[in-house]
Scaffold this active site. Sequence first.
Site, PDB file in Angstrom:
ATOM      1  N   GLN A  80      34.599  39.828  37.643  1.00 51.43           N
ATOM      2  CA  GLN A  80      33.668  38.977  37.107  1.00 51.43           C
ATOM      3  C   GLN A  80      34.056  37.747  36.778  1.00 51.43           C
ATOM      4  O   GLN A  80      33.558  36.886  35.709  1.00 51.43           O
ATOM      5  CB  GLN A  80      33.096  39.785  35.593  1.00 51.43           C
ATOM      6  N   SER A  81      34.643  37.134  37.653  1.00 54.54           N
ATOM      7  CA  SER A  81      35.046  35.776  37.500  1.00 54.54           C
ATOM      8  C   SER A  81      34.088  34.746  37.766  1.00 54.54           C
ATOM      9  O   SER A  81      33.205  34.636  38.541  1.00 54.54           O
ATOM     10  CB  SER A  81      36.093  35.237  38.683  1.00 54.54           C
ATOM     11  N   ASN A  82      33.936  33.851  36.443  1.00 55.30           N
ATOM     12  CA  ASN A  82      32.974  32.661  36.566  1.00 55.30           C
ATOM     13  C   ASN A  82      33.624  31.518  37.332  1.00 55.30           C
ATOM     14  O   ASN A  82      32.590  31.061  38.127  1.00 55.30           O
ATOM     15  CB  ASN A  82      33.107  32.196  34.955  1.00 55.30           C
TER      16      ASN A  82
END
Length: 340
Positions: free
Chosen positions: A75-77
């Site tokens: 879930q890397s921004n």
Amino acid sequence: MHLARFPRLKFAHLPTPLEPMERLSKELGGPEIWIKRDDCTGLSTGGNKTRKLEFLMAEAEAMNADIVMTQGATQSNHARQTAAFASKLGMKCHILLEDRTGYDDHNYNDNANVLLDHLHGATTAKFPGGHDMPGEMEKAAQAARADGKTVYVIPGGGSNPTGALGYVNCALELLSQANESGLVIDHLVHATGSSGTQAGLIVGLKALNAGIPLLGFGTRAPQPKQEQMVFDLACKTADKLGCSGIVTREDVRADTSYVGEGYGLPRQDTLEAIRMFAELEGILLDPVYSGKGAAGLIDYARKGHFKKGERVVFLHTGGSAALFGYDAFFTNTSLAQAAE
Ligand SMILES: *Cc1c(COP(=O)(O)O)cnc(C)c1O
């Protein structure tokens, strides 16, 4: 220090607002809490990586890159914002995603930031937790180069001296806003991870001799490691700007007591902080970074670490897109209890 010497693509929506949080301040009953809205920087729901990418992607453009590669957690921004930036420049984007949580939840694995990565046309490859991600990314870059492509590689979180320039710039922006409005800032706090945000802020604040104490609330590493990472990057960033030696080890302060079980695993106080910001201020935080930073802010205010009337600025680093990958924590009681 002269930031204009460095190539930059001015895609971010700047300056981001600096606003009081009256209901949260009242609820906590002590300090006057302000928020610097770096969740509003633009590019696919915004966040702190947009400022770093202004400098990083300018280098990619200058070398005529065909493809940009980066890596991060599922879930890397940072991955999502890099994918959006690459779309705007007409570059391909390849992302290596590491499973740091082991969640088998559908929304965690395919929705939220992952959905957005793919909407922006990025390709993704998944790896188990603990994998050598930088090594894997170098392999992927070599393969693309062997295929005749020009590749620009961005480290996880965009945290190198080039990316950190984005937060040197944020320090300049915040100080000029405070000076203009007459706001005296007693404390500046934010969530810290791969360290570019804190390193850039320290360099900017020191170069301006601002005298504002900065505190990072950790989201992953234990304190000695986190502080060392920030210090090393701050020194390199100062070197790049031609002001070597302005950062001392004492300028670097991280409190990692709100991390909990580990990266990407929210605790009860993370969830409480998310609910408080949502219900009192209409502001969305995230379960990986800003929720943990805000949990630290709230706890410090409750414990009286910030004195009555002191003005505390919480830098909102973004990340709310990840909420939709963590919906089960708000709806499913067993997961919510596991966070306790
Ligand atoms: C990446 C990130 C951070 C941490 O910033 P670093 O520069 O990696 O320390 C904080 N908040 C959000 C929402 C992020 O995506």
